[in-house]
Design a protein around this motif. Structure first.
Motif, PDB file in Angstrom:
ATOM      1  N   THR B 204     -23.477 118.692  73.683  1.00  0.00           N
ATOM      2  CA  THR B 204     -24.297 117.705  72.985  1.00  0.00           C
ATOM      3  C   THR B 204     -24.190 117.894  71.481  1.00  0.00           C
ATOM      4  O   THR B 204     -24.010 116.948  70.724  1.00  0.00           O
ATOM      5  CB  THR B 204     -25.771 117.878  73.385  1.00  0.00           C
ATOM      6  OG1 THR B 204     -25.840 117.925  74.787  1.00  0.00           O
ATOM      7  CG2 THR B 204     -26.614 116.748  72.853  1.00  0.00           C
ATOM      8  N   LEU B 206     -21.896 119.480  69.667  1.00  0.00           N
ATOM      9  CA  LEU B 206     -20.577 119.185  69.099  1.00  0.00           C
ATOM     10  C   LEU B 206     -20.341 117.686  69.068  1.00  0.00           C
ATOM     11  O   LEU B 206     -19.727 117.166  68.140  1.00  0.00           O
ATOM     12  CB  LEU B 206     -19.484 119.879  69.917  1.00  0.00           C
ATOM     13  CG  LEU B 206     -19.387 121.382  69.705  1.00  0.00           C
ATOM     14  CD1 LEU B 206     -18.366 121.973  70.654  1.00  0.00           C
ATOM     15  CD2 LEU B 206     -18.982 121.696  68.278  1.00  0.00           C
ATOM     16  N   THR B 207     -20.846 116.985  70.089  1.00  0.00           N
ATOM     17  CA  THR B 207     -20.711 115.533  70.077  1.00  0.00           C
ATOM     18  C   THR B 207     -21.484 114.959  68.902  1.00  0.00           C
ATOM     19  O   THR B 207     -21.024 114.047  68.228  1.00  0.00           O
ATOM     20  CB  THR B 207     -21.226 114.941  71.395  1.00  0.00           C
ATOM     21  OG1 THR B 207     -20.721 115.718  72.459  1.00  0.00           O
ATOM     22  CG2 THR B 207     -20.782 113.516  71.567  1.00  0.00           C
ATOM     23  N   ASP B 208     -22.678 115.518  68.655  1.00  0.00           N
ATOM     24  CA  ASP B 208     -23.455 115.088  67.484  1.00  0.00           C
ATOM     25  C   ASP B 208     -22.656 115.318  66.208  1.00  0.00           C
ATOM     26  O   ASP B 208     -22.655 114.499  65.308  1.00  0.00           O
ATOM     27  CB  ASP B 208     -24.760 115.883  67.403  1.00  0.00           C
ATOM     28  CG  ASP B 208     -25.880 115.202  68.174  1.00  0.00           C
ATOM     29  OD1 ASP B 208     -25.602 114.179  68.822  1.00  0.00           O
ATOM     30  OD2 ASP B 208     -27.021 115.686  68.122  1.00  0.00           O
ATOM     31  N   ASN B 209     -21.984 116.467  66.142  1.00  0.00           N
ATOM     32  CA  ASN B 209     -21.182 116.772  64.969  1.00  0.00           C
ATOM     33  C   ASN B 209     -20.073 115.753  64.775  1.00  0.00           C
ATOM     34  O   ASN B 209     -19.829 115.274  63.678  1.00  0.00           O
ATOM     35  CB  ASN B 209     -20.516 118.147  65.116  1.00  0.00           C
ATOM     36  CG  ASN B 209     -21.421 119.270  64.667  1.00  0.00           C
ATOM     37  OD1 ASN B 209     -22.361 119.024  63.917  1.00  0.00           O
ATOM     38  ND2 ASN B 209     -21.163 120.459  65.118  1.00  0.00           N
ATOM     39  N   ILE B 210     -19.406 115.434  65.882  1.00  0.00           N
ATOM     40  CA  ILE B 210     -18.198 114.637  65.750  1.00  0.00           C
ATOM     41  C   ILE B 210     -18.504 113.147  65.698  1.00  0.00           C
ATOM     42  O   ILE B 210     -18.021 112.432  64.824  1.00  0.00           O
ATOM     43  CB  ILE B 210     -17.206 115.006  66.876  1.00  0.00           C
ATOM     44  CG1 ILE B 210     -16.685 116.421  66.611  1.00  0.00           C
ATOM     45  CG2 ILE B 210     -16.048 114.022  66.929  1.00  0.00           C
ATOM     46  CD1 ILE B 210     -15.958 117.049  67.743  1.00  0.00           C
ATOM     47  N   LEU B 211     -19.347 112.674  66.622  1.00  0.00           N
ATOM     48  CA  LEU B 211     -19.654 111.242  66.598  1.00  0.00           C
ATOM     49  C   LEU B 211     -20.516 110.870  65.391  1.00  0.00           C
ATOM     50  O   LEU B 211     -20.472 109.752  64.908  1.00  0.00           O
ATOM     51  CB  LEU B 211     -20.359 110.825  67.889  1.00  0.00           C
ATOM     52  CG  LEU B 211     -19.480 110.733  69.116  1.00  0.00           C
ATOM     53  CD1 LEU B 211     -20.298 110.319  70.317  1.00  0.00           C
ATOM     54  CD2 LEU B 211     -18.362 109.731  68.899  1.00  0.00           C
TER      55      LEU B 211
END
Lengths: 579, 580
Positions: B204, B206-211
């Protein structure tokens, strides 16, 4: 096999030295283990009493334990190295994402990056184990044992020496055969293996078409076909393991026979024969270990290559060329001869840019329109500093020449509202305060009120503390946009608003309701608004019409309407027939 | 113990073990023979040498062990090869059965998709679970059972010579392949669970970081960006390192126990097999054979450790149960007889504690009429379509097709209703196969004709594989608008009198949307259409517009009349069209 970039990682050379030392020790311990076991067995064979074997037996046990102790240390060192290295790589990856993320994502896709930073790194750990431990074992242990065996019995030494190239040859031949067979079937194969998931996901559709009951038979048939094909491929794929097994066990069998004849003829006593027989499986073991998960660990190599290729990307440079900036009614920026090219245009939905001239100033509200794929998004993402244009582009902010918009002092002035706003895992208040995490709750409430969120928040049990984002409460598209708007209201030190089709997914009444807070937000801001919703043009005092990456018309709405050009054509096409 | 609890009510593992019993036994026998050959190879080799070292007069005396040595040398790889093939075959056979069953079960439960589907990719999870069961057999069950058989056979063989030694070896084996694995799974179970939770948390973040990277960059919060995942990574690493350390020491302990077994063997052979030279010739044989067993015993713990993951899969699969549809007696309604669709005072809520979603909704739609349904998202527009289809049943009110309750025509529902939604599902096969799903009796010519009517002829004929072009996973080979057109062609073949359109143009740009709507209403002009839409583009094609909000129907009527008489509608319409 080995990526040379690996040696550039800090600590790799030291690790290799340590492992080499440990492995040499291990090789000798294995040798002792075999020697003392043979000693003990020879004594038993000679029917000597228990006391005579206690000494060699104890040494055998000690060697056995030390061998596994060394193995433990070896594993520990490699695991320690790989976990430090993985974290180092992960940290570098995150820096990379931060520094050139937006552009990289448009080229590589998000999935790829998440996979690289999470699953990829786990695969890399296995890869380290393969190349460090297993390769080291393979290159040190067999030679040491072989030299000893040569001293004990030359014929055995020769036999064992000959088998190795044979094994490698078979591995290569069969490996290649399996590979080509697998390649041949690959497309069909993936379709078959994904067929079941495809059918599950398509079940509602099958139901609508009245096919769902009959399709059961199809599930079984396809799955069975998949089984048949898998078995066909497997039959060849595991042949290489079979070949190694076969050659090594046969090698041992031949050795036993040789030794047997030698013993009958009295060419040598029992000890050298026995020790050779005991050491023969140890001699083959590193090779078998290595080949067993050779293919599996190659995934790790690919993951590492992928990660390196991300890390080696150049960061955007010169991000602090712009002096401190506070955008006001007298500020302006100017673009002349700007070009931006996507690396692989097939993969992107939008066009590359070629802008002759664009000058915007003060608190203008600027609409950017054009059909989809005309370059609207690319243009505003270049201005937002998410994409870096070609080097010789001429860009000036307040008369100051800058290489690109990826300037810290420029981005401090921006608020970006995308088509699909991204909500972070966290509370509603944290999401509203994303640009200003230090804001007080009252300030957050005030911003939420301006964005028209208060009614919605009051219906929530936890109010501002409601968890949203991943795994949080489902928030409708309209409310998501309001949260973004609240974010912009909260940070009123940012004077430039960039919108990328913010209302494209919203239903008409929600959009209608959003219009008021957004108009409020437009005041005292430079607004760049990419949209294909025509009513927003009324709120704009300057319009840029894009087509195929170029500005085909620009001016005030009145000027454009008066002129029967690109603007008028576009509007006619978009509007269609009316009531 | 949770192991037995998991299997108590299990219907996804146990029945299948019984089903292909014969093959299963074969796999286990082959597995045993593999280990047996490996040990027998060293046994006969050891004997050959010991015997040869006594300088027998007749070379024929070592001829038998020599032949056996060769035989076992070939036997091991052959049995191993056969075992691997047979076990995969067995597992894949079961997989086919499990897949069929999972599909059949889900097929009975239409509401599964509307309610539960929302929570992530449940389909992906279930299909993964079946793959996990494959691993359960291949990586845990088979190696363990084979190790147990080997341990028993070895101990009994020792016991024949000397019962107390046999018992002692059995005891050590018990520690090695039962006790340590059990301790190992009980210690690691909680840790693995925690790691799984941490990993999904990390995902979650890392997805926040990337998206969310655009927002991070603009906010200038680089430190926070990196800190976001730091603590999770740290905790995950700490836990993983503990697991790794545990595994290292456990494997070391397993080797220590094995060293003990070897010492027992050495002492045993020295004491019991040195009565005469012929017996002493077997000492090396026995010890060398025993030495081979570590390969079989040590991996058992590793297999046990993976149990928590399998347990989750077994549990999840067991939650999928067939639903009894309880349909009334089915009546056949000829498509040409369809006259009208009537919803009377329909009320609907998903659960008794959730708010009432549809309140008192009534509407009569005559054959050939076209209505548009508008309203904010989450208001239940799609739910109305599901009620009309009969996938959902209203708590109050009735939904009738002619004079029949919609529940009475479920069996042949596809002859009356067809549906086109926002992301029409395309199967990963050719265009022509996808369209033919609409009606499998149609000829290639008729399918191509349908594709021509929806305006895809030129595009498809320009492609190298023409109509046989694969649509790719989820239709990805084609753009959103093109996917809609393919699905529309499918509906044309289905030729049902009522077409339900569920926001088919959302997310498309206005020009594409306009073209697509023109095509829809052109090719479907004879059909009855119920069209859920999010804005007013193309509303000139319908006879009746219905706006719903939380209170119920907000306004409705002929769009042209509403435009004249209703101020709110006029405002909305003008905003939507960008009129001055």
């Amino acid at each position: 096999m080995i990526d040379k970039r690996l040696f550039r990682l800090p600590g790799t050379k030291k690790l290799l030295l340590m492992l080499a030392g440990l492995t040499i020790l291990q090789a000798f311990v294995i040798l002792f283990q075999g020697k003392y076991l043979a000693d003990a067995l020879v004594n038993s064979w000679k029917m000597k009493p228990l006391q005579t074997i206690i000494y060699p037996m104890t040494l055998f046990a000690v060697a056995f334990v030390v061998r596994h102790l060394l193995n433990l240390i070896n594993t520990k060192i490699v695991q320690h190295y790989s976990s430090t290295m993985s974290e180092e790589i992960r940290s570098q990856l995150l820096d990379k994402v931060y520094n050139s993320g937006p552009q990289m994502i448009s080229e590589r896709g998000t999935g790829n990056l998440v996979t690289a930073s999470l699953d990829g790194i786990d695969l890399v750990e296995n890869y380290f184990k393969l190349i460090f431990t297993k390769m080291m074992n393979m290159s040190i242990i067999p030679p040491v044992l072989l030299i000893y065996i040569y001293f004990q019995n030359i014929a055995s030494g020769i036999t064992l020496t000959i088998i190795v190239p044979l094994i490698i040859l078979f591995m290569i031949i069969l490996g290649l055969a399996a590979q080509s067979k697998a390649d041949e079937q690959y497309d069909q194969y993936t379709i078959l293996s994904n067929h079941f998931l495809d059918a599950l996901r398509g079940l509602p559709t099958l139901k609508m078409l009245g096919l769902s009951k009959r399709y059961v038979k199809n599930i079984y048939t396809v799955s069975d076909e998949y089984r048949r094909r898998t078995m066909n491929t497997l039959r060849i794929a595991i042949l290489s393991t079979f070949a190694i097994d076969w050659l090594t066990t046969l090698g041992i069998a031949i050795l036993a026979v040789f030794l047997g004849f030698g013993l009958i003829n009295g060419a040598f006593p029992l000890f050298p024969a026995l020790v050779t027989l005991i050491l023969a499986p140890e001699y083959f073991l590193p090779l078998r270990d290595f080949s067993n998960d050779y293919h599996a660990t190659l995934d790790g190599k690919n993951a590492l290559t992928n990660i390196f290729s991300i890390l080696e990307r150049k960061d955007t440079e010169d991000t602090d060329k712009l002096d401190k900036l506070t955008w006001n009614e007298n500020s302006d920026f100017e673009i002349n001869d700007l070009q931006f090219n996507y690396d692989d245009e097939d993969k992107t939905a939008d066009a590359s840019l070629d802008i002759d001239h664009l000058k915007l100033s003060g608190y203008q509200n600027v609409g950017v329109i054009g059909k989809s794929g005309s370059g609207k998004s690319t243009l505003i993402r270049v201005i937002g500093g998410f994409l870096t244009p070609e080097k010789d582009s001429d860009i000036k902010i307040n008369g100051q020449q800058i290489p690109h918009f990826t300037q810290k002092n420029w981005q401090k002035e921006l608020t970006f509202l995308p088509q699909a706003p991204y909500l972070f895992a966290g509370t509603l208040a944290e999401n509203i305060a994303f640009y200003r995490p230090e804001a007080s709750l009252d300030q957050v409430k005030d911003a939420a009120d301006k964005a028209g969120l208060t009614d919605f928040i009051e219906t929530l049990k936890d109010g501002y503390e409601t968890k949203i984002g991943e795994g949080g409460r489902g928030i409708s598209g309209g409310q998501q946009q309001r949260i973004m708007i609240a974010r912009a209201f909260l940070d009123d030190d940012r004077h430039i608003l960039i919108f990328d089709e913010p209302t494209a997914h919203l239903d008409i009444e929600t959009e209608y309701a959003l219009k008021k807070p957004m108009e409020e937000l437009f005041k005292n801001h430079l607004v760049l608004f990419a949209t294909h919703r025509l009513h927003w043009i009324k709120e704009m005092d300057y319009v840029v019409v894009m087509d195929d990456g170029m500005i085909v018309e620009q001016g005030t709405p009145d000027q454009l309407r008066a002129h029967q050009g690109a603007y008028s054509d576009l509007i006619k096409n978009m509007r269609g027939d009316t009531l | 113990m949770n192991f037995f609890k998991t299997f108590k009510h299990d219907t996804w593992v146990k029945p299948y073990i019984k089903q292909y019993k014969g093959l299963l036994v074969l796999v286990l026998i082959l597995g045993f023979l593999t280990v047996f050959s490996a040990t027998a190879l060293m046994f006969t080799a050891g004997y050959t040498i010991d015997k040869a070292a006594t300088h027998p007069f007749n070379i024929l005396l070592i001829y038998v062990p020599i032949v056996l040595t060769r035989a076992f040398g070939i036997g091991r790889p052959v049995f191993k090869y056969a075992e691997r093939l047979r076990s995969h075959n067995w597992v894949l056979k079961i997989t086919s059965d499990l897949r069929t069953r999972l599909y059949k079960t889900l097929e009975t439960d239409a509401s599964f998709f509307t309610e539960r589907h929302k929570t992530g990719d449940i389909m992906g999870l279930l299909s993964e679970d079946i793959n996990h069961l494959q691993d359960l057999y291949l990586r845990t069950v088979f190696p363990t059972v084979i190790a147990y058989i080997v341990a028993l056979v070895a101990s009994i063989a020792m016991g024949v010579f000397n019962p107390s030694f046999g018992f002692f070896v059995l005891l050590l084996c018990f520690v090695e392949i039962v006790l340590v694995p059990l301790i190992s799974v009980s210690i690691e179970s909680a840790r693995r669970e925690r790691q799984k939770a941490l990993k999904s948390d990390l995902y979650t973040k890392l997805t926040d970081n990337i998206l969310g990277v655009d927002d991070w960059v603009i906010s200038g919060r680089q430190d926070d960006f990196k800190k976001l995942s730091a603590s999770t990574i740290q905790e995950l690493d700490a836990s993983k390192n503990k697991s790794k350390a545990f595994r290292r020491y456990r494997d070391f302990v397993l080797q220590l126990i094995f060293a003990l077994i070897m010492i027992v063997m050495l002492i045993f052979t020295n004491i019991h097999m040195t009565a005469n030279q012929e017996m002493a010739n077997y000492t090396a044989a026995v010890v060398l054979a025993a030495l081979q067993l570590s390969d079989t015993f040590v991996p058992v713990s590793q297999g046990f450790e993976e149990w928590p993951q399998y347990r989750d899969s077994i549990k999840r699969l067991n939650t999928v149960q067939p639903v009894d549809q309880n349909l009334p007696e089915q009546v056949e309604l000829a498509p040409s007889d369809f006259q009208q669709l009537e919803l009377t005072n329909v009320n609907f809520e998903y659960a008794t504690d959730s708010p009432i979603l549809i309140k008192d909704f009534s509407q009569t739609i005559k054959r050939g009429k076209k209505i548009a349904l508008l309203g904010p998202s989450g208001i239940g527009k799609t739910t109305i379509l599901q009620l009309i289809l009969g996938d959902l049943v209203p708590q109050q009110g009735s939904i009738n097709v002619n004079d029949l309750d919609v529940q009475q025509i479920q069996e042949k529902r596809e002859t009356i209703f067809s549906v086109l939604n926002q992301n029409p599902f395309l199967f990963n096969t050719s265009v022509i196969n996808n369209v033919r799903l609409g009606n499998e009796n149609k000829s290639d010519e008729e399918v191509k004709k349908a594709l021509e009517r929806v305006g895809l002829k030129d595009l498809l004929e320009s492609l190298p594989e023409k109509y046989n072009t694969s649509v790719g996973e989820n239709g990805s080979r084609f753009s959103g608008g093109e996917q809609e057109r393919i699905a529309l062609a499918r509906i044309l073949l289905q030729d049902a009198p009522v077409v339900l359109l569920d926001e088919p143009t959302v997310g498309l740009d206005p020009i594409t949307e306009n073209d697509l709507l023109e095509t829809f209403f052109d090719v479907l002009k004879d059909k009855t259409i119920i069209w859920v839409t999010h804005h007013l583009q193309g509303v000139n094609h319908v006879d009746h517009v219905v706006f719903v909000n939380e209170q119920g129907i907000e306004m409705q009527g002929d769009p042209a009349e509403l435009y004249q008489n209703n101020k709110h509608f006029k405002e909305l319409y003008e905003m939507d069209a960008g009129l001055e």
